[in-house]
Structure formats: C-alpha cells, structure tokens
Design a protein around this motif. Structure first.
Motif, PDB file in Angstrom:
ATOM      1  N   ALA A   1      -3.377  -2.244   4.685  1.00 21.44           N
ATOM      2  CA  ALA A   1      -2.369  -1.320   5.213  1.00 21.44           C
ATOM      3  C   ALA A   1      -0.964  -1.890   5.096  1.00 21.44           C
ATOM      4  O   ALA A   1       0.001  -1.147   4.835  1.00 21.44           O
ATOM      5  CB  ALA A   1      -2.679  -0.997   6.676  1.00 21.44           C
ATOM      6  N   ASP A   2      -0.826  -3.196   5.280  1.00 23.78           N
ATOM      7  CA  ASP A   2       0.498  -3.807   5.186  1.00 23.78           C
ATOM      8  C   ASP A   2       1.049  -3.743   3.771  1.00 23.78           C
ATOM      9  O   ASP A   2       2.241  -3.573   3.572  1.00 23.78           O
ATOM     10  CB  ASP A   2       0.446  -5.255   5.674  1.00 23.78           C
ATOM     11  N   MET A   3       0.164  -3.871   2.784  1.00 22.52           N
ATOM     12  CA  MET A   3       0.606  -3.740   1.398  1.00 22.52           C
ATOM     13  C   MET A   3       1.003  -2.299   1.098  1.00 22.52           C
ATOM     14  O   MET A   3       1.988  -2.047   0.392  1.00 22.52           O
ATOM     15  CB  MET A   3      -0.505  -4.197   0.455  1.00 22.52           C
ATOM     16  N   LEU A   4       0.259  -1.335   1.666  1.00 24.23           N
ATOM     17  CA  LEU A   4       0.571   0.073   1.423  1.00 24.23           C
ATOM     18  C   LEU A   4       1.845   0.520   2.123  1.00 24.23           C
ATOM     19  O   LEU A   4       2.389   1.571   1.797  1.00 24.23           O
ATOM     20  CB  LEU A   4      -0.599   0.954   1.881  1.00 24.23           C
ATOM     21  N   GLN A   5       2.326  -0.261   3.076  1.00 25.60           N
ATOM     22  CA  GLN A   5       3.620   0.053   3.682  1.00 25.60           C
ATOM     23  C   GLN A   5       4.767  -0.289   2.738  1.00 25.60           C
ATOM     24  O   GLN A   5       5.885   0.194   2.904  1.00 25.60           O
ATOM     25  CB  GLN A   5       3.800  -0.707   5.001  1.00 25.60           C
ATOM     26  N   THR A   6       4.471  -1.121   1.741  1.00 25.44           N
ATOM     27  CA  THR A   6       5.483  -1.551   0.780  1.00 25.44           C
ATOM     28  C   THR A   6       5.351  -0.825  -0.552  1.00 25.44           C
ATOM     29  O   THR A   6       6.353  -0.447  -1.168  1.00 25.44           O
ATOM     30  CB  THR A   6       5.363  -3.075   0.540  1.00 25.44           C
ATOM     31  N   ILE A   7       4.113  -0.623  -1.005  1.00 30.97           N
ATOM     32  CA  ILE A   7       3.835  -0.026  -2.321  1.00 30.97           C
ATOM     33  C   ILE A   7       2.957   1.204  -2.127  1.00 30.97           C
ATOM     34  O   ILE A   7       1.957   1.142  -1.413  1.00 30.97           O
ATOM     35  CB  ILE A   7       3.098  -1.033  -3.236  1.00 30.97           C
ATOM     36  N   PRO A   8       3.282   2.347  -2.758  1.00 29.69           N
ATOM     37  CA  PRO A   8       2.413   3.524  -2.624  1.00 29.69           C
ATOM     38  C   PRO A   8       1.057   3.269  -3.267  1.00 29.69           C
ATOM     39  O   PRO A   8       0.963   2.656  -4.329  1.00 29.69           O
ATOM     40  CB  PRO A   8       3.186   4.625  -3.365  1.00 29.69           C
ATOM     41  N   GLY A   9       0.008   3.739  -2.620  1.00 26.34           N
ATOM     42  CA  GLY A   9      -1.316   3.491  -3.167  1.00 26.34           C
ATOM     43  C   GLY A   9      -2.388   4.193  -2.380  1.00 26.34           C
ATOM     44  O   GLY A   9      -2.127   5.093  -1.579  1.00 26.34           O
ATOM     45  N   ALA A  10      -3.625   3.761  -2.599  1.00 30.37           N
ATOM     46  CA  ALA A  10      -4.765   4.387  -1.944  1.00 30.37           C
ATOM     47  C   ALA A  10      -5.899   3.392  -1.795  1.00 30.37           C
ATOM     48  O   ALA A  10      -6.063   2.472  -2.603  1.00 30.37           O
ATOM     49  CB  ALA A  10      -5.236   5.609  -2.728  1.00 30.37           C
ATOM     50  N   TYR A  11      -6.692   3.613  -0.776  1.00 26.46           N
ATOM     51  CA  TYR A  11      -7.828   2.766  -0.415  1.00 26.46           C
ATOM     52  C   TYR A  11      -9.035   3.672  -0.267  1.00 26.46           C
ATOM     53  O   TYR A  11      -8.984   4.691   0.428  1.00 26.46           O
ATOM     54  CB  TYR A  11      -7.509   2.066   0.900  1.00 26.46           C
ATOM     55  N   PHE A  12     -10.142   3.323  -0.928  1.00 30.69           N
ATOM     56  CA  PHE A  12     -11.296   4.207  -0.930  1.00 30.69           C
ATOM     57  C   PHE A  12     -12.564   3.425  -0.631  1.00 30.69           C
ATOM     58  O   PHE A  12     -12.573   2.191  -0.604  1.00 30.69           O
ATOM     59  CB  PHE A  12     -11.405   4.951  -2.270  1.00 30.69           C
ATOM     60  N   TRP A  13     -13.667   4.182  -0.415  1.00 28.45           N
ATOM     61  CA  TRP A  13     -14.934   3.585  -0.021  1.00 28.45           C
ATOM     62  C   TRP A  13     -16.014   3.919  -1.035  1.00 28.45           C
ATOM     63  O   TRP A  13     -16.068   5.038  -1.560  1.00 28.45           O
ATOM     64  CB  TRP A  13     -15.365   4.092   1.357  1.00 28.45           C
ATOM     65  N   VAL A  14     -16.899   2.957  -1.283  1.00 32.33           N
ATOM     66  CA  VAL A  14     -18.012   3.122  -2.218  1.00 32.33           C
ATOM     67  C   VAL A  14     -19.313   2.957  -1.437  1.00 32.33           C
ATOM     68  O   VAL A  14     -19.595   1.879  -0.892  1.00 32.33           O
ATOM     69  CB  VAL A  14     -17.952   2.092  -3.366  1.00 32.33           C
ATOM     70  N   GLY A  15     -20.110   4.031  -1.362  1.00 34.56           N
ATOM     71  CA  GLY A  15     -21.340   4.006  -0.594  1.00 34.56           C
ATOM     72  C   GLY A  15     -22.461   3.253  -1.290  1.00 34.56           C
ATOM     73  O   GLY A  15     -22.498   3.159  -2.509  1.00 34.56           O
ATOM     74  N   HIS A  16     -23.383   2.706  -0.486  1.00 36.18           N
ATOM     75  CA  HIS A  16     -24.513   1.994  -1.074  1.00 36.18           C
ATOM     76  C   HIS A  16     -25.741   2.063  -0.177  1.00 36.18           C
ATOM     77  O   HIS A  16     -25.663   2.446   0.997  1.00 36.18           O
ATOM     78  CB  HIS A  16     -24.150   0.547  -1.392  1.00 36.18           C
ATOM     79  N   ASP A  17     -26.878   1.708  -0.748  1.00 40.52           N
ATOM     80  CA  ASP A  17     -28.133   1.713  -0.006  1.00 40.52           C
ATOM     81  C   ASP A  17     -28.092   0.710   1.139  1.00 40.52           C
ATOM     82  O   ASP A  17     -27.461  -0.344   1.049  1.00 40.52           O
ATOM     83  CB  ASP A  17     -29.303   1.356  -0.937  1.00 40.52           C
ATOM     84  N   GLY A  18     -28.825   1.041   2.195  1.00 36.26           N
ATOM     85  CA  GLY A  18     -28.882   0.167   3.360  1.00 36.26           C
ATOM     86  C   GLY A  18     -28.234   0.830   4.561  1.00 36.26           C
ATOM     87  O   GLY A  18     -27.198   1.482   4.427  1.00 36.26           O
ATOM     88  N   SER A  19     -28.831   0.657   5.721  1.00 33.54           N
ATOM     89  CA  SER A  19     -28.320   1.316   6.923  1.00 33.54           C
ATOM     90  C   SER A  19     -27.677   0.353   7.916  1.00 33.54           C
ATOM     91  O   SER A  19     -27.082   0.795   8.905  1.00 33.54           O
ATOM     92  CB  SER A  19     -29.466   2.061   7.624  1.00 33.54           C
ATOM     93  N   VAL A  20     -27.783  -0.949   7.686  1.00 30.52           N
ATOM     94  CA  VAL A  20     -27.197  -1.925   8.612  1.00 30.52           C
ATOM     95  C   VAL A  20     -25.692  -1.964   8.408  1.00 30.52           C
ATOM     96  O   VAL A  20     -25.210  -2.141   7.283  1.00 30.52           O
ATOM     97  CB  VAL A  20     -27.800  -3.325   8.388  1.00 30.52           C
ATOM     98  N   PRO A  21     -24.898  -1.793   9.459  1.00 28.72           N
ATOM     99  CA  PRO A  21     -23.448  -1.741   9.295  1.00 28.72           C
ATOM    100  C   PRO A  21     -22.843  -3.109   9.000  1.00 28.72           C
ATOM    101  O   PRO A  21     -23.463  -4.152   9.246  1.00 28.72           O
ATOM    102  CB  PRO A  21     -22.965  -1.217  10.651  1.00 28.72           C
TER     103      PRO A  21
END
Length: 387
Positions: free
Chosen positions: A336-356
């Motif tokens: 988040a601190d980097m995105l306050q300086t440079i425009p961008g995006a952060y995304f999530w990649v799902g995977h098998d497994g249920s343990v957080p």
C-alpha cells in the motif's frame, strides 16, 4: 490463452526454488540467504542486479528490445513469519520458530519465473524493475525501500503486486478497484499500578483488573463511536501480567491492532483509545501509557491498472474465474505504501487448500507458480508492447 507455455515448461524448476526457500525461511530484514539466491538467479539470466535497498532488498533491471518506453515495477515480498510450522511436508521449515506461513516464498518464486521468461524473450519495449522486498510482515520493508530512494533510483510509471489466496478456488484471480485492503495500526498499552499480596487486594492497584477494564472499554469503540457503515476492527491480541498465584501484579501490558479502510476512522479510533486509557488511569488512580503506531496504509488499487489486471487475467485463466467484485480484505499489506507513490494494482491468485495464511498448517499450492509468473509476464507484454 492459458498459462504461458514457456513458463509452464520450467514449472518443476520453480517448484524446486520455492521449496528450497520454504525450507530455509528468514524473517524481516534477515533475508540474507533469500536475497542472495534472488540476486544469483537474476544475474544468471543476464538481468542487472542492485542489492541492499531497504536492508536486504533486491532490484533487478531488465530493458526490452527498445528501452525508451515506460518503466513498470513488479514486486514480490521475501520474508517469513516468526512462527512454528505444523506440517509434515518433506520441505517443511528447517529453522525453529520461522515459517513461510503467508506464502511469500511463492511470491518470490513467481517473480523469478517472470524475470527468467522476460529475460529469455524480451518481447517488450521499455524497462521492467523486479522489486524483491524484505520485511512485509509489519516491519516496514516497503517504507524502508522507499526511504532508500526506490522510486528515485528505479522510477516506475506503474506498479503491480500479487498474493496467493487459499480462500479462492484454484486458478481464480481476484482484483478490486479502490480500497482493497485495510490500513493498520499496532498498539501497546502499558498499565503501571501497584502490586500486593494476593490476599490483600485493598493494598493494590490491581493491574489485571485495570487491564480487563481497559480491554472491555476499548471494544466499545467500533460499536459506539465508529459510524455503522464504516468498517473497523479493534483487536487485543496479547495480555501480559503476573508471575505467581499469590501476587497481584502491579504492571500489565495490552497489545493489538486496529484495522480500517479510512484514515479518518483510524484517527478516530486512536483518539478514543487514548481518551479511554486516560479516563481509566484517572478512575483507577494509576498510570497508563499508550503507544499507537501507523504500520500499514490503506491499499488502494487504481481503476486503470485494475482493468489491466482483469484483462490480462482473462488470457491466463478461464474468464469465468476472473473475479472483479471481490470483497475488500481486513488484512493489511505494506505494498500500500508503494501504491501511494506509484499508480498500480494488487491482485489475488486462488489455489487449492483450505487452511488460511498465518496458520501453522498453511500449505502453498505449487501449481499456482506458473499462473502468477504468467500474470506478471503478460502484464508487461500488454503494457509495454514490442514495436
């Protein structure tokens, strides 16, 4: 189009790298071995390497066929957590009290896979900055790199990052424009009362009673001070007091975290915490010191870069697996601190497994390594097209 074939072709090598990193975890600002492996791999692929930014950070610089275009940063975190691993995997942590329980070993490996592919193909114009960041887990690694001149030395027009997500289905990719992850404060509250014999409470200023009263009162902040339509969390995660059955302790400590998607809400919570502690100190005739630290900024994805992630994701996984109505996460991320300086995006990649993540039994699914690497690679080829 599916995952990039060339990257899929060395998936086994990526898995070997990831499992090696997993077996040798290093916590924030101690990632000496990890950063050494990263630097060695980048150099091996002909990528310009810079070390030491933000302590143990590594930057790889790769120019495309023509280097006059834009500059894009891709970021991965490298640090593990100070916790035990509770799995029986052959590649489980070999270091007591340290565990890649958040999957940063996977993020590092994905970005290495991207770096190798782009170095071999160079099917882009412009410059890519591969940012391998230390100390994401609450120690300020992003801020340390920024303070060391990250974006002055390696300017970026856009910036992208990712995280594994065991709460999603395998191969799902989620992107949320706007506030996507909460900002966070960490706090320590020290209560200085007066100790006494356990049989003579009238002679004490009982730090345990005071601590429990403070803890209960703080829990009213969200329910009675924060506007109901605003999301906020106040969690006390540690209480320390006492050492014997028959001694009333004079000192106690409360520690915890505050989460919110609004800086004004975070400011309100801080103000109320200090006011409640001051009132409790007066009520119990004791001293209460409050230390609240701004640890993570609110992570805000820009609309344009979020659309880039969405469009690219539809070329890497089935379009039906691209989620654009994802729910904001109360977890925090110092990207988040980097995105306050440079425009961008952060995304999530799902995977098998249920343990957080952050659970002793968490297991990263190695099958997502080519997916994450392909996402990063296609972002570069899309935003920095050759010719």
């Amino acid at each position: 189009m599916p995952t990039i074939d060339r990257i899929q072709g060395y998936a086994d090598e990526l898995t070997a790298i990831r499992r090696d990193l997993h077996a040798h975890p290093e916590i924030g600002f101690e990632e000496t071995r990890t950063s050494g492996i990263v630097a060695e791999k980048l150099s091996q692929w002909g990528i310009e390497v810079h070390r030491g930014l933000g302590g143990t950070g590594v930057i790889g610089v790769l120019k495309g066929r023509n280097d006059g275009g834009k500059k894009i940063g891709l970021r991965a975190d490298m640090d593990a957590l100070p916790m035990e691993e509770n799995t029986n995997l052959p590649w489980r942590s070999t270091i007591p009290g340290k565990f890649h329980g958040c999957g940063h070993d996977g993020h590092t490996t994905m970005l290495l896979g991207t770096a190798r592919y782009l170095a071999e193909t160079r099917n882009f114009d412009g410059t890519v900055h591969f940012i391998f960041q230390p100390a994401e887990e609450g120690l300020g690694g992003a801020r340390a790199m920024i303070k060391d001149g990250l974006f002055q030395k390696f300017p970026c027009d856009e910036l992208y990052g990712l995280h594994n997500a065991p709460d999603l289905e395998h191969g799902e990719i989620a992107i949320l424009p706007g506030p996507a992850m909460a900002g966070a404060d960490f706090f320590d509250i020290r209560i200085s009362g007066y100790g006494a014999h356990g049989a003579m409470p009238e002679r004490s200023k009982d730090a345990v009673v005071i601590a429990t009263s403070v803890a209960q009162a703080i829990q009213t902040i969200v329910s009675r001070n924060v506007e109901p339509l605003q999301a906020a969390v106040v969690s006390i995660t540690q209480i320390h007091a006492g050492s014997a059955y028959n001694v009333i302790p004079g000192d106690a400590w409360l520690c915890g975290t505050v989460r919110a998607f609004s800086d004004s809400v975070r400011a309100l919570v801080r103000e109320r915490m200090r006011a409640i502690c001051a009132g409790m100190a007066a009520a119990f005739n004791c001293e209460i010191d409050v230390d609240i630290r701004d640890t993570f900024s609110v992570l805000v994805n820009q609309e344009e870069q979020s659309k880039v992630v969405e469009q690219v994701a539809r070329t890497v996984v089935e379009p039906s697996k691209v989620l654009t109505r994802a729910t904001p996460k109360m977890g925090s991320e110092d990207f988040a601190d980097m995105l306050q300086t440079i425009p961008g995006a952060y995304f999530w990649v799902g995977h098998d497994g249920s343990v957080p993540v952050h659970n002793p039994g968490y297991v990263l699914d190695d099958k997502i390594l080519p997916i994450g690497a392909s996402m990063f690679a296609r972002i570069i080829e899309t935003r920095l097209p050759a010719g």
